[in-house]
Design a protein around this motif. Sequence first.
Motif, PDB file in Angstrom:
ATOM      1  N   LEU A 175       0.812  -1.092  -0.218  1.00 12.71           N
ATOM      2  CA  LEU A 175      -0.306   0.350  -0.131  1.00 12.71           C
ATOM      3  C   LEU A 175       0.737   1.255   0.003  1.00 12.71           C
ATOM      4  CD1 LEU A 175      -2.611  -1.316   3.195  1.00 12.71           C
ATOM      5  CD2 LEU A 175      -2.823  -1.527   0.043  1.00 12.71           C
ATOM      6  N   PRO A 176       0.383   2.291  -1.374  1.00 16.38           N
ATOM      7  CA  PRO A 176       1.672   3.279  -1.652  1.00 16.38           C
ATOM      8  C   PRO A 176       1.404   4.043  -0.450  1.00 16.38           C
ATOM      9  CG  PRO A 176       0.307   2.976  -2.590  1.00 16.38           C
ATOM     10  CD  PRO A 176      -0.058   2.314  -2.410  1.00 16.38           C
ATOM     11  N   PHE A 177       0.532   4.343   0.853  1.00 13.89           N
ATOM     12  CA  PHE A 177      -0.051   5.208   1.299  1.00 13.89           C
ATOM     13  C   PHE A 177      -0.038   5.390   2.972  1.00 13.89           C
ATOM     14  CE2 PHE A 177      -3.368   2.919  -0.974  1.00 13.89           C
ATOM     15  CZ  PHE A 177      -3.451   2.573  -0.256  1.00 13.89           C
ATOM     16  N   GLU A 178      -0.331   5.843   3.568  1.00 12.34           N
ATOM     17  CA  GLU A 178      -0.759   6.034   5.124  1.00 12.34           C
ATOM     18  C   GLU A 178      -2.016   4.898   4.765  1.00 12.34           C
ATOM     19  OE1 GLU A 178       1.478   6.406   7.495  1.00 12.34           O
ATOM     20  OE2 GLU A 178       3.292   8.533   6.700  1.00 12.34           O
ATOM     21  N   PRO A 179      -1.531   4.102   6.589  1.00  9.36           N
ATOM     22  CA  PRO A 179       0.008   3.294   6.774  1.00  9.36           C
ATOM     23  C   PRO A 179      -0.249   2.433   5.977  1.00  9.36           C
ATOM     24  CG  PRO A 179      -2.119   2.124   7.344  1.00  9.36           C
ATOM     25  CD  PRO A 179      -2.313   3.312   6.767  1.00  9.36           C
ATOM     26  N   PHE A 180       1.815   2.898   5.037  1.00  9.83           N
ATOM     27  CA  PHE A 180       2.301   1.764   4.720  1.00  9.83           C
ATOM     28  C   PHE A 180       2.495   0.001   4.884  1.00  9.83           C
ATOM     29  CE2 PHE A 180       4.033   5.970   3.772  1.00  9.83           C
ATOM     30  CZ  PHE A 180       4.333   6.601   2.397  1.00  9.83           C
ATOM     31  N   GLY A 181       2.484  -0.723   4.390  1.00  8.60           N
ATOM     32  CA  GLY A 181       2.394  -1.684   4.268  1.00  8.60           C
ATOM     33  C   GLY A 181       1.962  -2.269   3.070  1.00  8.60           C
ATOM     34  N   PHE A 182       1.919  -4.391   3.692  1.00 11.26           N
ATOM     35  CA  PHE A 182       1.323  -5.059   2.914  1.00 11.26           C
ATOM     36  C   PHE A 182       0.506  -5.310   3.285  1.00 11.26           C
ATOM     37  CE2 PHE A 182       6.133  -4.635   2.062  1.00 11.26           C
ATOM     38  CZ  PHE A 182       6.245  -5.057   1.149  1.00 11.26           C
ATOM     39  N   TYR A 183      -0.527  -5.130   2.173  1.00 10.27           N
ATOM     40  CA  TYR A 183      -1.593  -6.103   2.251  1.00 10.27           C
ATOM     41  C   TYR A 183      -1.237  -7.742   1.180  1.00 10.27           C
ATOM     42  CZ  TYR A 183      -6.865  -6.916   2.271  1.00 10.27           C
ATOM     43  OH  TYR A 183      -8.025  -7.995   2.109  1.00 10.27           O
ATOM     44  N   TYR A 184      -2.155  -8.630   2.264  1.00 13.79           N
ATOM     45  CA  TYR A 184      -2.132 -10.259   1.850  1.00 13.79           C
ATOM     46  C   TYR A 184      -3.660 -10.320   1.535  1.00 13.79           C
ATOM     47  CZ  TYR A 184       2.505 -10.963   2.595  1.00 13.79           C
ATOM     48  OH  TYR A 184       4.209 -11.113   2.295  1.00 13.79           O
ATOM     49  N   PHE A 185      -3.918 -10.954  -0.175  1.00 13.24           N
ATOM     50  CA  PHE A 185      -4.956 -11.620  -0.027  1.00 13.24           C
ATOM     51  C   PHE A 185      -5.225 -12.714  -1.162  1.00 13.24           C
ATOM     52  CE2 PHE A 185      -4.737  -9.992  -4.417  1.00 13.24           C
ATOM     53  CZ  PHE A 185      -3.814  -9.242  -4.812  1.00 13.24           C
ATOM     54  N   VAL A 186      -6.266 -13.370  -1.072  1.00 17.01           N
ATOM     55  CA  VAL A 186      -6.309 -14.715  -2.122  1.00 17.01           C
ATOM     56  C   VAL A 186      -7.276 -14.623  -3.630  1.00 17.01           C
ATOM     57  CG1 VAL A 186      -8.035 -17.279  -2.237  1.00 17.01           C
ATOM     58  CG2 VAL A 186      -6.920 -16.225  -0.025  1.00 17.01           C
ATOM     59  N   GLU A 187      -5.955 -15.296  -4.373  1.00 17.90           N
ATOM     60  CA  GLU A 187      -6.178 -14.276  -5.341  1.00 17.90           C
ATOM     61  C   GLU A 187      -5.559 -16.221  -6.500  1.00 17.90           C
ATOM     62  OE1 GLU A 187      -5.382 -11.298  -8.379  1.00 17.90           O
ATOM     63  OE2 GLU A 187      -3.864 -12.487  -8.931  1.00 17.90           O
ATOM     64  N   CYS A 188      -7.016 -16.794  -6.628  1.00 22.18           N
ATOM     65  CA  CYS A 188      -6.793 -18.443  -6.549  1.00 22.18           C
ATOM     66  C   CYS A 188      -6.097 -18.445  -8.179  1.00 22.18           C
ATOM     67  CB  CYS A 188      -7.888 -19.246  -6.637  1.00 22.18           C
ATOM     68  SG  CYS A 188      -8.471 -19.894  -4.804  1.00 22.18           S
ATOM     69  N   PRO A 189      -5.569 -19.863  -8.478  1.00 22.89           N
ATOM     70  CA  PRO A 189      -5.737 -20.050 -10.102  1.00 22.89           C
ATOM     71  C   PRO A 189      -6.894 -19.987 -11.155  1.00 22.89           C
ATOM     72  CG  PRO A 189      -4.656 -21.557  -9.268  1.00 22.89           C
ATOM     73  CD  PRO A 189      -5.051 -20.646  -7.908  1.00 22.89           C
ATOM     74  N   SER A 190      -7.219 -19.484 -11.985  1.00 26.43           N
ATOM     75  CA  SER A 190      -7.956 -19.487 -12.817  1.00 26.43           C
ATOM     76  C   SER A 190      -8.860 -20.455 -13.396  1.00 26.43           C
ATOM     77  CB  SER A 190      -8.730 -18.230 -13.948  1.00 26.43           C
ATOM     78  OG  SER A 190      -7.380 -19.315 -15.195  1.00 26.43           O
ATOM     79  N   ASN A 191      -8.280 -22.325 -13.058  1.00 25.46           N
ATOM     80  CA  ASN A 191      -8.437 -22.659 -13.347  1.00 25.46           C
ATOM     81  C   ASN A 191      -9.643 -23.580 -12.524  1.00 25.46           C
ATOM     82  OD1 ASN A 191      -6.112 -23.288 -11.842  1.00 25.46           O
ATOM     83  ND2 ASN A 191      -5.215 -25.199 -13.997  1.00 25.46           N
ATOM     84  N   TRP A 192      -8.851 -23.223 -10.966  1.00 28.73           N
ATOM     85  CA  TRP A 192      -9.610 -24.321  -9.871  1.00 28.73           C
ATOM     86  C   TRP A 192     -11.171 -23.981  -9.872  1.00 28.73           C
ATOM     87  CZ3 TRP A 192      -6.647 -23.013  -4.165  1.00 28.73           C
ATOM     88  CH2 TRP A 192      -5.796 -23.099  -4.804  1.00 28.73           C
TER      89      TRP A 192
END
Length: 281
Positions: A175-192
């Motif tokens: 995230l390039p804005f305050e509060p800076f930091g990473f955001y993790y999320f789920v993005e599954c393969p399209s063939n699932w």
Amino acid sequence: MRTIAKPTLIAKDVFLECISTVNDLVLKQSYEICQDLIEAAAQDFDNKFPLLEIYQIPQNLTVLGNIGKKEMKSVYTYRMVTPGMPGNTFYNKLKNAAPYGKCPLCSVRLVETLDHYLPKSLYPILSVAPVNLIPACGSCNTEKKISFPTNSIEQTFHPYYDDVQDESWIRATLLPFEPFGFYYFVECPSNWEQIKKDRAKNHFNSFKLNELFTAHANEEFRGAKNQMKNLYNQHPNQLIEHLNEAFTSRRDELGVNSWQAVMYHSLLKDNWFIQGGVLNF
Ligand SMILES: [Zn+2]
């Protein structure tokens, strides 16, 4: 989520070993007549898991006769977990099966206990069934203490049955804005299949993996950012080469869904970051 080979231990054998030192002969006999039901319940679990039908397993606080939740809890807690008791060998064998001693559910913290996939308080018959016992850290064990699936989607991943460690299904963004930091999320393969995608999200959310991965990635980033700025200032390509190497070595050694590989991959794919955004940190 890390895969572990399904234990070859037989539920009935584990149970009989656990109760082998029960002194009260009447109680011991009451336990012994449960052995086939306990074995059948473990086999039912083993049959239903791949079919995503775990939610169909009935909750029954009695196993047979006067053996119920309290008695089975005692078998697990006293006769399996306690060092020196006959069942403790099985407890340790199951616990030590996790590679590098890391909890397979979060892949981050150390194994401290065995988690009952279906809680023993609601499914006492599965209290010592090896297929229901997963090496886990204390936090993952606490997170899902008494939860149980009520449909196929809620059937979170199980290290003995689900192999999702080699396909990328966890992503992050800085995230390039305050509060800076990473955001993790789920993005599954399209063939699932959709149900697998839903189970992945459910697993990720149930064990609060975003919070856990973010905390680690933010710290790693703080430690690495000055090095990355220096590389960029020498030449932007040096930063890209560094990120590529950092990503591939972590992917190959720690797994494509490790918070480390996902973190470096997110930076490598972040055009704003590699084109000078790095200097904002
Ligand atoms: Zn864990």
